[in-house]
Write a protein that holds these residues in place. Structure first.
Motif, PDB file in Angstrom:
ATOM      1  N   GLY A 299      41.877  46.146  60.840  1.00  0.00           N
ATOM      2  CA  GLY A 299      42.133  47.235  60.195  1.00  0.00           C
ATOM      3  C   GLY A 299      42.683  47.405  58.852  1.00  0.00           C
ATOM      4  O   GLY A 299      42.139  47.764  57.844  1.00  0.00           O
ATOM      5  N   SER A 300      43.751  46.206  58.865  1.00  0.00           N
ATOM      6  CA  SER A 300      44.259  45.969  57.478  1.00  0.00           C
ATOM      7  C   SER A 300      43.238  45.116  56.651  1.00  0.00           C
ATOM      8  O   SER A 300      43.099  45.669  55.393  1.00  0.00           O
ATOM      9  N   ASN A 301      42.405  44.438  57.310  1.00  0.00           N
ATOM     10  CA  ASN A 301      41.350  43.643  56.126  1.00  0.00           C
ATOM     11  C   ASN A 301      40.622  44.512  55.931  1.00  0.00           C
ATOM     12  O   ASN A 301      39.930  44.381  54.740  1.00  0.00           O
ATOM     13  N   ALA A 302      39.932  45.331  56.657  1.00  0.00           N
ATOM     14  CA  ALA A 302      39.016  46.554  56.354  1.00  0.00           C
ATOM     15  C   ALA A 302      39.554  47.296  55.181  1.00  0.00           C
ATOM     16  O   ALA A 302      38.870  47.531  54.131  1.00  0.00           O
ATOM     17  N   ALA A 303      40.708  47.911  55.238  1.00  0.00           N
ATOM     18  CA  ALA A 303      41.308  48.657  54.210  1.00  0.00           C
ATOM     19  C   ALA A 303      41.164  47.805  52.982  1.00  0.00           C
ATOM     20  O   ALA A 303      40.891  48.504  51.893  1.00  0.00           O
ATOM     21  N   GLU A 304      41.573  46.612  52.876  1.00  0.00           N
ATOM     22  CA  GLU A 304      41.639  45.936  51.694  1.00  0.00           C
ATOM     23  C   GLU A 304      40.102  45.743  51.210  1.00  0.00           C
ATOM     24  O   GLU A 304      40.048  45.867  49.845  1.00  0.00           O
ATOM     25  N   ARG A 305      39.394  45.509  51.955  1.00  0.00           N
ATOM     26  CA  ARG A 305      37.823  45.176  51.620  1.00  0.00           C
ATOM     27  C   ARG A 305      37.349  46.620  51.054  1.00  0.00           C
ATOM     28  O   ARG A 305      36.631  46.386  50.003  1.00  0.00           O
ATOM     29  N   SER A 306      37.708  47.704  51.540  1.00  0.00           N
ATOM     30  CA  SER A 306      37.335  49.070  50.969  1.00  0.00           C
ATOM     31  C   SER A 306      37.507  49.499  49.777  1.00  0.00           C
ATOM     32  O   SER A 306      37.148  50.242  49.200  1.00  0.00           O
ATOM     33  N   GLU A 307      38.747  48.909  48.985  1.00  0.00           N
ATOM     34  CA  GLU A 307      39.073  49.161  47.810  1.00  0.00           C
ATOM     35  C   GLU A 307      38.052  49.040  46.844  1.00  0.00           C
ATOM     36  O   GLU A 307      38.023  49.581  45.647  1.00  0.00           O
ATOM     37  N   ALA A 308      36.978  47.959  47.027  1.00  0.00           N
ATOM     38  CA  ALA A 308      36.056  47.819  46.064  1.00  0.00           C
ATOM     39  C   ALA A 308      35.070  48.850  46.121  1.00  0.00           C
ATOM     40  O   ALA A 308      34.115  48.962  45.026  1.00  0.00           O
ATOM     41  N   PHE A 309      34.888  49.722  46.855  1.00  0.00           N
ATOM     42  CA  PHE A 309      34.226  50.830  47.041  1.00  0.00           C
ATOM     43  C   PHE A 309      34.838  52.215  46.547  1.00  0.00           C
ATOM     44  O   PHE A 309      34.272  53.213  46.644  1.00  0.00           O
ATOM     45  N   SER A 310      36.054  52.102  46.019  1.00  0.00           N
ATOM     46  CA  SER A 310      36.702  53.433  45.500  1.00  0.00           C
ATOM     47  C   SER A 310      35.797  54.109  44.453  1.00  0.00           C
ATOM     48  O   SER A 310      35.180  53.242  43.908  1.00  0.00           O
ATOM     49  N   LEU A 311      35.981  55.323  44.294  1.00  0.00           N
ATOM     50  CA  LEU A 311      35.142  55.959  43.202  1.00  0.00           C
ATOM     51  C   LEU A 311      35.653  55.295  41.832  1.00  0.00           C
ATOM     52  O   LEU A 311      34.615  55.297  40.961  1.00  0.00           O
ATOM     53  N   ASP A 312      36.618  55.135  41.648  1.00  0.00           N
ATOM     54  CA  ASP A 312      37.536  54.419  40.211  1.00  0.00           C
ATOM     55  C   ASP A 312      36.419  53.070  39.987  1.00  0.00           C
ATOM     56  O   ASP A 312      36.181  52.759  38.835  1.00  0.00           O
ATOM     57  N   SER A 313      36.498  52.261  41.198  1.00  0.00           N
ATOM     58  CA  SER A 313      35.730  50.879  41.144  1.00  0.00           C
ATOM     59  C   SER A 313      34.234  51.267  40.759  1.00  0.00           C
ATOM     60  O   SER A 313      33.668  50.259  40.177  1.00  0.00           O
ATOM     61  N   VAL A 314      33.597  52.368  41.331  1.00  0.00           N
ATOM     62  CA  VAL A 314      32.158  52.349  41.169  1.00  0.00           C
ATOM     63  C   VAL A 314      31.666  53.082  39.908  1.00  0.00           C
ATOM     64  O   VAL A 314      30.786  52.894  39.316  1.00  0.00           O
ATOM     65  N   ALA A 315      32.479  54.112  39.274  1.00  0.00           N
ATOM     66  CA  ALA A 315      32.114  55.024  38.353  1.00  0.00           C
ATOM     67  C   ALA A 315      31.421  54.463  37.162  1.00  0.00           C
ATOM     68  O   ALA A 315      30.367  54.796  36.533  1.00  0.00           O
ATOM     69  N   ASN A 316      31.884  53.447  36.614  1.00  0.00           N
ATOM     70  CA  ASN A 316      31.445  52.906  35.339  1.00  0.00           C
ATOM     71  C   ASN A 316      30.008  52.325  35.569  1.00  0.00           C
ATOM     72  O   ASN A 316      29.358  52.106  34.388  1.00  0.00           O
ATOM     73  N   GLN A 317      29.650  51.950  36.708  1.00  0.00           N
ATOM     74  CA  GLN A 317      28.067  51.465  36.936  1.00  0.00           C
ATOM     75  C   GLN A 317      27.229  52.810  36.342  1.00  0.00           C
ATOM     76  O   GLN A 317      26.279  52.497  35.959  1.00  0.00           O
TER      77      GLN A 317
END
Length: 326
Positions: A299-317
């Motif tokens: 679960g901890s590793n999953a949470a860390e991996r999910s950070e790349a999918f946050s709206l802030d990370s995706v928006a500029n695309q």
């Protein structure tokens, strides 16, 4: 720049597509990009989220007037089957329709690499992979709802759970059989049932499920699902990305998925457990997840991996894509 950000049948379509559109509009707000939710040819870009007949009508006219068209490829014939009543019948003629409809776009947005591979067999338009993203703000404070939702649905830890519309394609048969094979565990599927839209096989699986398998129906606060659930079990057979999966990872839940191409970006044993076999293999994986330390680590590793999918990370695309086509 002004975007016509159109979602045909917005008042009727629910599930992942609706969530994706909500995420997109949050990102456009954060980027301070002007947009209207109405279809119009007076915008700099026409962005269609569902290529129904009205979207196609506007797309054809936009092209004739030199307005670039962007289309989201949420829908494929592959993931349309085993969803609702009559979708299996409609899946076959759907592909040629989508090939034509997606072919009207100047650029296609695909939610995953797997989806892009499929779409490249549909149309020649340039494709860009942009995740649907995960709205981390929507999940804030979910932990506080644990006691309330466990009591509401009579669930004891560790609860195996899933979030989303109850449809056969998402592994309903496997989910129910797992509950039957593991009577000492509670299983809960949080999400709309919509019996009128379900085929006989789907309603039979729901009605004949064992006592330790709960179908909650619509949940007024989806945070409650992630509060009451302990192991996110996603035996789906076909998926374009899976927003609920990203949400479960963000909530730090260990995830168990069927080993299909859509989830090739996940690492078995690191940020998830993958199952390549049938029900027996899922049972073995859940047995391994009885270990609290293994659940915590995954679960901890999953949470860390999910950070790349946050709206802030995706928006500029989106800003980049609109600038390229306009």
């Amino acid at each position: 720049m002004k975007i016509s950000h159109y979602f045909e049948l917005e008042d009727h379509v629910t599930g992942g597509i609706r969530e994706s559109v909500a995420h997109q509009r949050k990102m456009l707000d954060r980027l301070d990009l002007r947009y209207t939710t109405k279809p119009t040819l007076s915008a700099d870009v026409l962005h269609c989220n569902l290529m129904g007949p009205r979207s196609v009508w506007y797309a054809r006219r936009a092209r004739s007037r030199g307005v670039p068209v962007v289309a989201h490829t949420h829908v494929t014939a592959e993931d349309f089957g085993d969803s609702f009543r009559f979708t299996n019948t409609l899946a076959k003629p759907l592909k040629p329709y989508l090939e034509w409809a997606y072919g009207l776009a100047d650029a296609l947005i695909c939610p995953s690499e797997y989806n892009r591979k499929l779409i490249e067999t549909y149309a020649d338009a340039p494709t860009t992979v942009v995740s649907n993203g995960v709205d981390r703000e929507k999940l804030e404070g979910f932990e506080s709802l644990e006691a309330e939702y466990r009591e509401r649905y009579d669930l004891e830890a560790p609860t195996v759970f899933l979030v989303g519309h109850v449809i056969k394609r998402k592994g309903l048969e496997t989910f129910v059989e797992l509950a039957r094979r593991l009577p000492d565990l509670d299983f809960a599927w949080f999400g709309p049932i919509d019996r009128r839209l379900k085929g006989r096989e789907t309603t039979r699986l729901i009605d004949d499920s064992p006592d330790n398998c709960t179908f909650t129906g619509y949940v007024d606060d989806i945070r409650g699902a992630y509060a009451a659930g302990d192991i996110f079990c996603f035996p789906t057979h076909e998926e374009n990305e899976g927003i609920a999966l990203l949400e479960a990872m963000t909530a730090g839940k260990p995830v168990l998925v069927r080993d299909i191409e859509t989830f090739s970006w996940l690492e078995d044993g690191e940020d998830c457990l993958k199952v390549a076999g049938g029900v027996d293999a899922f049972v073995d994986a859940l047995d391994r997840l009885e270990d609290p330390e293994r659940r915590r680590r995954l679960g901890s590793n999953a949470a860390e991996r999910s950070e790349a999918f946050s709206l802030d990370s995706v928006a500029n695309q989106y800003r980049t894509l609109y600038s390229e086509v306009a």
